[in-house]
Design a protein around this motif. Structure first.
Motif, PDB file in Angstrom:
ATOM      1  N   LYS A  87       0.835  -1.215   0.000  1.00  0.00           N
ATOM      2  CA  LYS A  87       0.000   0.000   0.000  1.00  0.00           C
ATOM      3  C   LYS A  87       0.865   1.259   0.000  1.00  0.00           C
ATOM      4  CE  LYS A  87      -2.153  -1.214   3.821  1.00  0.00           C
ATOM      5  NZ  LYS A  87      -1.793  -2.642   3.936  1.00  0.00           N
ATOM      6  N   THR A  88       1.780   1.303   0.958  1.00  0.00           N
ATOM      7  CA  THR A  88       2.585   2.516   1.109  1.00  0.00           C
ATOM      8  C   THR A  88       3.510   2.702  -0.094  1.00  0.00           C
ATOM      9  OG1 THR A  88       2.466   2.271   3.503  1.00  0.00           O
ATOM     10  CG2 THR A  88       4.234   3.670   2.643  1.00  0.00           C
ATOM     11  N   THR A  89       4.144   1.621  -0.514  1.00  0.00           N
ATOM     12  CA  THR A  89       5.038   1.676  -1.672  1.00  0.00           C
ATOM     13  C   THR A  89       4.272   2.148  -2.910  1.00  0.00           C
ATOM     14  OG1 THR A  89       6.283  -0.130  -0.695  1.00  0.00           O
ATOM     15  CG2 THR A  89       6.624   0.263  -3.052  1.00  0.00           C
ATOM     16  N   PHE A 108      -2.178   7.982   6.304  1.00  0.00           N
ATOM     17  CA  PHE A 108      -3.302   7.698   7.202  1.00  0.00           C
ATOM     18  C   PHE A 108      -3.040   6.433   8.009  1.00  0.00           C
ATOM     19  CE2 PHE A 108      -8.106   8.125   7.754  1.00  0.00           C
ATOM     20  CZ  PHE A 108      -7.971   9.346   8.401  1.00  0.00           C
ATOM     21  N   ASP A 109      -1.757   6.202   8.263  1.00  0.00           N
ATOM     22  CA  ASP A 109      -1.333   5.049   9.062  1.00  0.00           C
ATOM     23  C   ASP A 109      -0.426   5.578  10.174  1.00  0.00           C
ATOM     24  OD1 ASP A 109      -0.185   2.791  10.149  1.00  0.00           O
ATOM     25  OD2 ASP A 109       0.310   1.864   8.226  1.00  0.00           O
ATOM     26  N   PRO A 110      -0.783   5.309  11.439  1.00  0.00           N
ATOM     27  CA  PRO A 110       0.028   5.809  12.560  1.00  0.00           C
ATOM     28  C   PRO A 110       1.499   5.376  12.490  1.00  0.00           C
ATOM     29  CG  PRO A 110      -1.994   4.772  13.361  1.00  0.00           C
ATOM     30  CD  PRO A 110      -1.955   4.530  11.895  1.00  0.00           C
ATOM     31  N   ILE A 150      -4.763   8.297  -0.482  1.00  0.00           N
ATOM     32  CA  ILE A 150      -4.741   8.080   0.971  1.00  0.00           C
ATOM     33  C   ILE A 150      -4.129   6.712   1.261  1.00  0.00           C
ATOM     34  CG2 ILE A 150      -6.116   7.994   3.085  1.00  0.00           C
ATOM     35  CD1 ILE A 150      -8.368   9.438   1.528  1.00  0.00           C
ATOM     36  N   ASP A 151      -3.022   6.719   1.991  1.00  0.00           N
ATOM     37  CA  ASP A 151      -2.352   5.473   2.367  1.00  0.00           C
ATOM     38  C   ASP A 151      -2.985   4.958   3.650  1.00  0.00           C
ATOM     39  OD1 ASP A 151      -0.526   3.394   2.533  1.00  0.00           O
ATOM     40  OD2 ASP A 151       0.994   4.621   3.548  1.00  0.00           O
ATOM     41  N   CYS A 152      -3.854   3.942   3.521  1.00  0.00           N
ATOM     42  CA  CYS A 152      -4.611   3.460   4.686  1.00  0.00           C
ATOM     43  C   CYS A 152      -3.761   2.565   5.575  1.00  0.00           C
ATOM     44  CB  CYS A 152      -5.830   2.672   4.213  1.00  0.00           C
ATOM     45  SG  CYS A 152      -7.045   3.696   3.378  1.00  0.00           S
TER      46      CYS A 152
HETATM   47 MG    MG Z   1       1.814   0.917   4.833  1.00  0.00          MG
END
Ligand code: MG
Ligand code: ADP
Length: 336
Positions: free
Chosen positions: A95-97, A118-120, A204-206
């Protein structure tokens, strides 16, 4: 869906220790590794398509002929943004990549792009060189406090047209704090409204869960991209994710649609990577992006360098893959 999930995950190859082994690769097409899920076409393993050098008109890694994704025309004006949640409640699927690199590739096409962490865990922020622990205001403050100007929280990255709203561990408290809010599912949508016209795409990176933060991301979005790692439990949980998306569409955000499923960490040398892609295509058909992202150490390397792959290894095929993904998304109408 359940059928496909069951077949893919319970196939002998899935359970077997040799799924990735050379033995599995060298087994004849009619040999014992047949799972009943996948009949690979008549190509010999040496000629099975990888993700490199698959030109338009050739057989692509998803088993479909690769269309020609033309260079998109330049935009004359910008905004309003199409908002896309990069979502899968499984962790470590890309997701982040994909948020960083799809965002960077869209920015290269002249699109104005905003990425929301959007990820702590803050991996998106760290991956773009934002020192998360020194931040006074992040997406967390925008969500739970009044009186902030969102433009003060936006940070520019080293890439033109690519901005980010960072997050850090503070965001982990938001889930609990938002529970008592009125219209708690719509807080992010409200927060983003003032800057929607400034961008062409907001990604949005969940976080890896289907909790209230992810519900907020889906409620704020027009589309969802589901990254799926090419390994045998990839489809587990996708049914629940699709069900959640359907519910949000029904109850909170009727404009929401699944833009597509992106196969990541594909290894054309392994039978099981190809089988997973095939079973995903069997089930989701045209929802699956033609673009498939290969597994390469260039991705963790570029995260360490805090750069998108499009600048860290600009000519590498993995950078090219996200550029193609950007063109495919635009061609599908998923971005301006
Ligand atoms: Mg991620
Ligand atoms: P998620 O955000 O879904 O948890 P990440 O994008 O953080 O997943 O990826 C998890 C890990 O896998 C990271 O270390 C990342 O660098 C690595 N990774 C992601 N995509 C690839 C890829 N295509 N090839 C190799 N490693 C990858």
């Amino acid at each position: 869906m359940t059928n496909v999930v069951t077949t893919a995950t319970e196939s002998p190859t899935a359970e077997g220790p040799t799924a990735e082994s050379p033995t599995a690769e060298s087994t004849p097409a009619n040999g014992s590794v047949a799972t009943g899920v996948v009949e690979m076409p008549e190509l010999s393993p040496a000629h099975l398509p990888g993700t490199q050098n698959v030109g338009a008109g050739q057989m692509g890694p998803t088993g479909r002929v690769m269309p020609d994704f033309a260079e998109p025309p330049a935009l004359r004006s910008h905004g309003p943004a199409r908002i896309i949640a990069m979502c899968n409640q499984k962790g470590g699927v890309g997701k982040t990549t994909s948020t960083i690199n799809l965002g960077a590739a869209l920015a290269e096409c002249g699109r104005k792009v905003l990425l929301i962490d959007f990820d702590p865990q803050g991996a998106l922020s760290v991956g773009l060189g934002v020192p998360t622990y020194e931040l006074e205001v992040t997406i967390y403050n925008l969500l739970v406090e009044r009186g902030h100007n969102i433009r003060d929280v936006v940070q520019h990255t080293s890439m033109e047209n690519l901005d980010i709203i960072p997050a850090n561990i503070d965001l982990s408290a938001a889930e609990v704090q938002l529970v008592g809010e009125v219209a708690r599912e719509m807080v992010l949508a409200r927060v983003l409204r003032p800057i929607e016209d400034d961008y062409d795409v907001i990604l949005i990176d969940c976080q890896p869960s289907l909790g209230l933060l992810t519900v907020n991301a889906l409620t704020a979005s027009h589309g969802v991209i589901i990254p799926l790692e090419c390994e045998f439990f990839a489809m587990r949980g996708v049914a629940l994710l699709v069900e959640t998306i359907d519910k949000i569409c029904d109850r909170l955000n009727p404009r929401l649609k699944v833009d597509g499923i992106l196969a990541t960490m594909y290894d054309s040398r392994t039978l099981h990577s190809r089988e997973v892609v095939r079973s995903v295509v069997d089930h989701f058909g045209e929802l699956v992006f033609h673009t498939v992202i290969s597994r390469t150490v260039k991705f963790p390397d570029s995260s360490l360098a805090a750069e998108p792959i499009t600048t860290y290894a600009s000519t590498h095929s993995a950078a090219e893959a996200y550029r193609q993904m950007a063109r495919e998304l635009i061609a599908r109408g998923g971005a301006a």
